[in-house]
Design an enzyme around this catalytic site. Structure first.
Site, PDB file in Angstrom:
ATOM      1  N   LYS A   1       0.846  -1.203   0.000  1.00  0.00           N
ATOM      2  CA  LYS A   1       0.000   0.000   0.000  1.00  0.00           C
ATOM      3  C   LYS A   1       0.880   1.251   0.000  1.00  0.00           C
ATOM      4  CE  LYS A   1      -1.679   1.595   3.987  1.00  0.00           C
ATOM      5  NZ  LYS A   1      -1.354   2.991   4.293  1.00  0.00           N
ATOM      6  N   ASN A   2       1.896   1.256   0.841  1.00  0.00           N
ATOM      7  CA  ASN A   2       2.699   2.469   1.019  1.00  0.00           C
ATOM      8  C   ASN A   2       3.700   2.688  -0.100  1.00  0.00           C
ATOM      9  OD1 ASN A   2       1.197   2.892   3.258  1.00  0.00           O
ATOM     10  ND2 ASN A   2       2.796   2.344   4.722  1.00  0.00           N
TER      11      ASN A   2
ATOM     12  N   ARG B   1      -4.534  10.506   3.855  1.00  0.00           N
ATOM     13  CA  ARG B   1      -3.453  11.465   4.070  1.00  0.00           C
ATOM     14  C   ARG B   1      -2.431  11.457   2.949  1.00  0.00           C
ATOM     15  NH1 ARG B   1      -0.342  13.985   7.269  1.00  0.00           N
ATOM     16  NH2 ARG B   1       1.881  13.595   7.085  1.00  0.00           N
TER      17      ARG B   1
ATOM     18  N   CYS C   1      -4.939  12.555  12.266  1.00  0.00           N
ATOM     19  CA  CYS C   1      -5.708  11.301  12.234  1.00  0.00           C
ATOM     20  C   CYS C   1      -5.592  10.708  13.635  1.00  0.00           C
ATOM     21  CB  CYS C   1      -5.145  10.353  11.177  1.00  0.00           C
ATOM     22  SG  CYS C   1      -3.589   9.613  11.646  1.00  0.00           S
TER      23      CYS C   1
ATOM     24  N   ARG D   1       0.025  14.631  12.621  1.00  0.00           N
ATOM     25  CA  ARG D   1       0.536  14.346  11.263  1.00  0.00           C
ATOM     26  C   ARG D   1       0.689  15.608  10.420  1.00  0.00           C
ATOM     27  NH1 ARG D   1      -1.174   8.815   9.560  1.00  0.00           N
ATOM     28  NH2 ARG D   1       0.626   8.936   8.221  1.00  0.00           N
ATOM     29  N   PRO D   2       1.499  16.558  10.873  1.00  0.00           N
ATOM     30  CA  PRO D   2       1.694  17.801  10.112  1.00  0.00           C
ATOM     31  C   PRO D   2       2.433  17.546   8.796  1.00  0.00           C
ATOM     32  CG  PRO D   2       3.277  17.659  11.886  1.00  0.00           C
ATOM     33  CD  PRO D   2       2.348  16.509  12.083  1.00  0.00           C
ATOM     34  N   VAL D   3       2.434  18.531   7.916  1.00  0.00           N
ATOM     35  CA  VAL D   3       3.202  18.448   6.659  1.00  0.00           C
ATOM     36  C   VAL D   3       4.156  19.635   6.557  1.00  0.00           C
ATOM     37  CG1 VAL D   3       1.556  17.034   5.357  1.00  0.00           C
ATOM     38  CG2 VAL D   3       1.292  19.543   5.409  1.00  0.00           C
ATOM     39  N   ASP D   4       4.531  20.172   7.725  1.00  0.00           N
ATOM     40  CA  ASP D   4       5.418  21.348   7.724  1.00  0.00           C
ATOM     41  C   ASP D   4       6.749  21.066   7.042  1.00  0.00           C
ATOM     42  OD1 ASP D   4       5.747  19.586   9.922  1.00  0.00           O
ATOM     43  OD2 ASP D   4       7.034  21.040  10.914  1.00  0.00           O
ATOM     44  N   LEU D   5       7.233  19.834   7.144  1.00  0.00           N
ATOM     45  CA  LEU D   5       8.533  19.514   6.530  1.00  0.00           C
ATOM     46  C   LEU D   5       8.406  19.404   5.012  1.00  0.00           C
ATOM     47  CD1 LEU D   5       9.903  16.918   9.118  1.00  0.00           C
ATOM     48  CD2 LEU D   5      10.119  19.421   9.113  1.00  0.00           C
TER      49      LEU D   5
ATOM     50  N   ASP E   1       4.664   0.565  11.884  1.00  0.00           N
ATOM     51  CA  ASP E   1       3.438  -0.039  11.349  1.00  0.00           C
ATOM     52  C   ASP E   1       3.296  -1.509  11.719  1.00  0.00           C
ATOM     53  OD1 ASP E   1       3.883   1.898   8.337  1.00  0.00           O
ATOM     54  OD2 ASP E   1       2.856   2.385  10.213  1.00  0.00           O
TER      55      ASP E   1
ATOM     56  N   ARG F   1      -8.879  -0.387   4.389  1.00  0.00           N
ATOM     57  CA  ARG F   1      -7.974   0.575   3.759  1.00  0.00           C
ATOM     58  C   ARG F   1      -6.634  -0.072   3.402  1.00  0.00           C
ATOM     59  NH1 ARG F   1      -6.607   5.284   7.317  1.00  0.00           N
ATOM     60  NH2 ARG F   1      -5.302   5.617   5.494  1.00  0.00           N
TER      61      ARG F   1
HETATM   62  C1  EPZ Z   1       4.237   6.997   6.131  1.00  0.00           C
HETATM   63  O1  EPZ Z   1       3.437   8.024   6.674  1.00  0.00           O
HETATM   64  C2  EPZ Z   1       3.354   5.758   6.062  1.00  0.00           C
HETATM   65  N1  EPZ Z   1       2.211   6.027   5.184  1.00  0.00           N
HETATM   66  C3  EPZ Z   1       2.855   5.416   7.465  1.00  0.00           C
HETATM   67  O2  EPZ Z   1       2.089   4.217   7.368  1.00  0.00           O
HETATM   68  C4  EPZ Z   1       4.063   5.147   8.351  1.00  0.00           C
HETATM   69  O3  EPZ Z   1       3.635   4.868   9.657  1.00  0.00           O
HETATM   70  C5  EPZ Z   1       4.988   6.385   8.355  1.00  0.00           C
HETATM   71  O4  EPZ Z   1       5.358   6.713   6.997  1.00  0.00           O
HETATM   72  C6  EPZ Z   1       6.252   6.145   9.148  1.00  0.00           C
HETATM   73  O5  EPZ Z   1       6.959   5.060   8.600  1.00  0.00           O
HETATM   74  C7  EPZ Z   1       2.386   5.949   3.847  1.00  0.00           C
HETATM   75  O6  EPZ Z   1       3.481   5.701   3.355  1.00  0.00           O
HETATM   76  C8  EPZ Z   1       1.184   6.197   2.997  1.00  0.00           C
HETATM   77  P1  EPZ Z   1       6.252  10.448   8.136  1.00  0.00           P
HETATM   78  P2  EPZ Z   1       3.983   9.567   6.656  1.00  0.00           P
HETATM   79  O7  EPZ Z   1       6.148  11.691   7.353  1.00  0.00           O
HETATM   80  O8  EPZ Z   1       4.761   9.798   5.429  1.00  0.00           O
HETATM   81  C9  EPZ Z   1       6.310  13.693  11.587  1.00  0.00           C
HETATM   82  C10 EPZ Z   1       0.196   2.848   7.633  1.00  0.00           C
HETATM   83  O9  EPZ Z   1      -0.323   2.322   8.620  1.00  0.00           O
HETATM   84  N2  EPZ Z   1       6.223  14.680  10.502  1.00  0.00           N
HETATM   85  O10 EPZ Z   1       7.437   9.557   7.940  1.00  0.00           O
HETATM   86  O11 EPZ Z   1       2.833  10.438   6.928  1.00  0.00           O
HETATM   87  C11 EPZ Z   1       5.045  12.851  11.701  1.00  0.00           C
HETATM   88  O12 EPZ Z   1       4.074  13.532  12.481  1.00  0.00           O
HETATM   89  C12 EPZ Z   1       0.685   4.280   7.695  1.00  0.00           C
HETATM   90  O13 EPZ Z   1       0.364   2.269   6.532  1.00  0.00           O
HETATM   91  C13 EPZ Z   1       6.312  16.034  10.813  1.00  0.00           C
HETATM   92  O14 EPZ Z   1       6.462  16.417  11.965  1.00  0.00           O
HETATM   93  O15 EPZ Z   1       4.944   9.559   7.913  1.00  0.00           O
HETATM   94  C14 EPZ Z   1       5.554  11.599  12.364  1.00  0.00           C
HETATM   95  O16 EPZ Z   1       5.645  11.822  13.752  1.00  0.00           O
HETATM   96  C15 EPZ Z   1       0.422   4.914   9.058  1.00  0.00           C
HETATM   97  N3  EPZ Z   1       6.219  16.943   9.803  1.00  0.00           N
HETATM   98  C16 EPZ Z   1       6.964  11.433  11.797  1.00  0.00           C
HETATM   99  O17 EPZ Z   1       7.326  12.729  11.278  1.00  0.00           O
HETATM  100  C17 EPZ Z   1       6.054  16.562   8.494  1.00  0.00           C
HETATM  101  O18 EPZ Z   1       5.994  17.436   7.611  1.00  0.00           O
HETATM  102  C18 EPZ Z   1       7.048  10.432  10.654  1.00  0.00           C
HETATM  103  O19 EPZ Z   1       6.088  10.811   9.681  1.00  0.00           O
HETATM  104  C19 EPZ Z   1       5.966  15.184   8.206  1.00  0.00           C
HETATM  105  C20 EPZ Z   1       6.058  14.255   9.216  1.00  0.00           C
END
Ligand code: EPZ
Length: 433
Positions: free
Chosen positions: A22-23, A92, A116, A121-125, A307, A399
């Protein structure tokens, strides 16, 4: 609202086909926006999240044809640059169209995804990285309004202060068609990111550093179509391995890739799990019957995957001795604990660490799913419990797990989907009888 009725029925035994990840497939679908040629994806899982992504990219002008487990994607031109809240709030990973639209057209308006169950789950980065690549971004009424001056992403250098899978993917999708060179430091190294890089390179992108934390991208003027086979889902593999162990059974998993187990195999080795590749991509897993407690700290790849945290917590319940699990990626990813405790677990949480005493005897109970991976841990617990469990809100499971009921049923599980919740009656002992 659909729910599952599960009755603990002893060891699982049988064969499970593992689907595509999925990911991995979600960012790969976004790749279809980067070219006006045909992108053909195989080994695509039939999942709710994939359906949501297809709806979103169709709204942007992509032609999508599905045939069984393959997708044919073609975007002759982007006809809409707005990814609306209606789509993004459902899933997301929709935010990944931001990088692809900027790469293809130099502009995009994408709803902020919102939080969620597992965290804000911010997207600031994502935003900081795109700004480092020369993109101007404003936040207007809950939307990310982005445009590249001159109509094309310039490219640049960005170092992630913390690893972000989606952030890395968004920057890659924007950089591959940028005017100049880009460098991403502290990039995510998840196999799904490597799969995206592999597909982009087959489309003509120039990316160095796959599988490392530093990626160098040389922007191109255009990308071609290609064929790409989505890599197997290492999380689905881990989930069914946990199902075999939790029920003290044995399974044959087909369509696997042993290298993808690397981030959680050390824990399986500590447990004494018998895992053998009996044929290429076919693995036999047999429960050792008992195992010692273990200690997990979730980390970005190559660390233990967040996960699989909930699924391995169920295995910790049945260990001979105490275990601990530290969740380091998300703020609120222990919601399965309260539900497992309703089934007789005795888990305690202190800060970001769960303590599991082991040697649990679970009793079936009505429980509620809250997020994708927590939900499947409740299913695993129900399979190993005695008596009946009703898992509510199973739309979370749809999902991320293709045909979960069918796959488990074919291995001897007593599991059925109910279209409405059975009447809630307290146990006789509590009815003053
Ligand atoms: C991906 O989510 C996966 N989803 C998630 O799987 C997985 O848990 C996660 O990576 C971590 O491995 C998909 O690939 C579709 P991140 P993503 O950005 O990209 C923080 C599942 O069950 N962060 O690596 O959203 C964030 O809050 C899902 O299949 C910021 O602070 O995860 C988290 O604490 C759940 N600012 C950490 O970083 C940002 O701009 C890791 O998030 C982005 C992230």
């Amino acid at each position: 609202m659909d729910c599952f009725r599960i009755i603990g029925n002893g060891p699982l035994q049988g064969v499970v086909e593992i689907n595509g990840a999925k990911n991995a497939v979600l960012p790969l679908i976004a790749c279809g926006l980067l070219t006006d040629q045909e992108l053909f994806l195989e080994n695509v899982p039939l999942l709710g999240d994939v359906h949501c992504m297809i709806q979103l990219v169709r709204s942007l002008g992509m032609e999508v044809t599905r045939a069984d487990h393959s997708l044919t994607l073609k975007t002759p031109s982007v006809t809409n640059f707005v990814a609306s809240y209606d789509y993004v709030r459902k899933m997301r990973a929709s935010v990944l169209v931001l990088g692809a639209l900027l790469g293809r057209c130099g502009k995009a308006t994408v709803s902020l995804p919102g939080g969620c169950a597992i965290g804000p789950r911010p997207v600031d980065l994502h935003i900081q990285g795109l700004e480092a690549f020369g993109v101007h971004i404003d936040l207007v009424n809950g939307y990310i309004v982005a445009h590249a001056p001159g109509g094309r992403v310039l490219g640049g250098k960005y170092t992630f202060p913390k690893v972000s899978v989606g952030g890395t993917e968004n920057l890659l999708l924007a950089a591959v068609l940028a005017k100049g060179e880009s460098c991403i430091e502290n990039a995510a190294q998840e196999p799904e990111v490597s799969d995206l890089i592999e597909c982009l390179c087959k489309m003509g992108a120039e990316i160095e550093g796959k599988g490392t934390s530093t990626l160098h991208i040389q922007g191109k003027d255009f990308l071609n179509g290609t064929r790409h086979y989505v890599l197997p889902d290492r999380l689905e593999m881990g989930t069914y391995i946990a199902a075999a162990l939790a029920t003290k059974g044995e399974l044959v998993l087909k369509g696997c890739n042993g290298e993808l187990m690397a981030s959680y195999k050390p824990v399986l080795d500590q447990m004494g799990v018998l895992l053998r590749e009996v044929q290429p991509s076919v693995f036999h897993i047999k429960s050792p019957g008992s195992w010692p407690g273990f200690h997990i700290q979730t980390q970005p790849f190559p660390g233990f995957p967040t996960d699989l945290q909930a699924q391995f917590m169920v295995l910790a319940l049945f260990a001979n001795s105490a275990s601990s699990i530290e969740e380091n990626l998300f703020e609120n990813r222990f919601m399965h604990v309260a539900e497992l405790n309703r089934m007789g677990a005795n888990i305690t949480v202190e800060g970001k660490t769960a303590f599991i005493p082991g040697q649990a005897h679970l009793i079936g109970a009505p429980v509620m799913a809250t997020d994708l991976r927590a939900s499947v841990s409740l299913v695993l617990a129900a399979l190993a419990a005695s008596g009946e469990t009703i898992v509510r809100r199973v739309y979370h499971l749809d999902r991320g797990y293709e045909d979960l009921v069918g796959k488990l049923s074919r291995c001897g599980a007593q599991i059925e989907r109910l279209t409405q919740e059975p009447g809630q009656t307290a146990p006789l002992a509590h009815q003053g009888v």
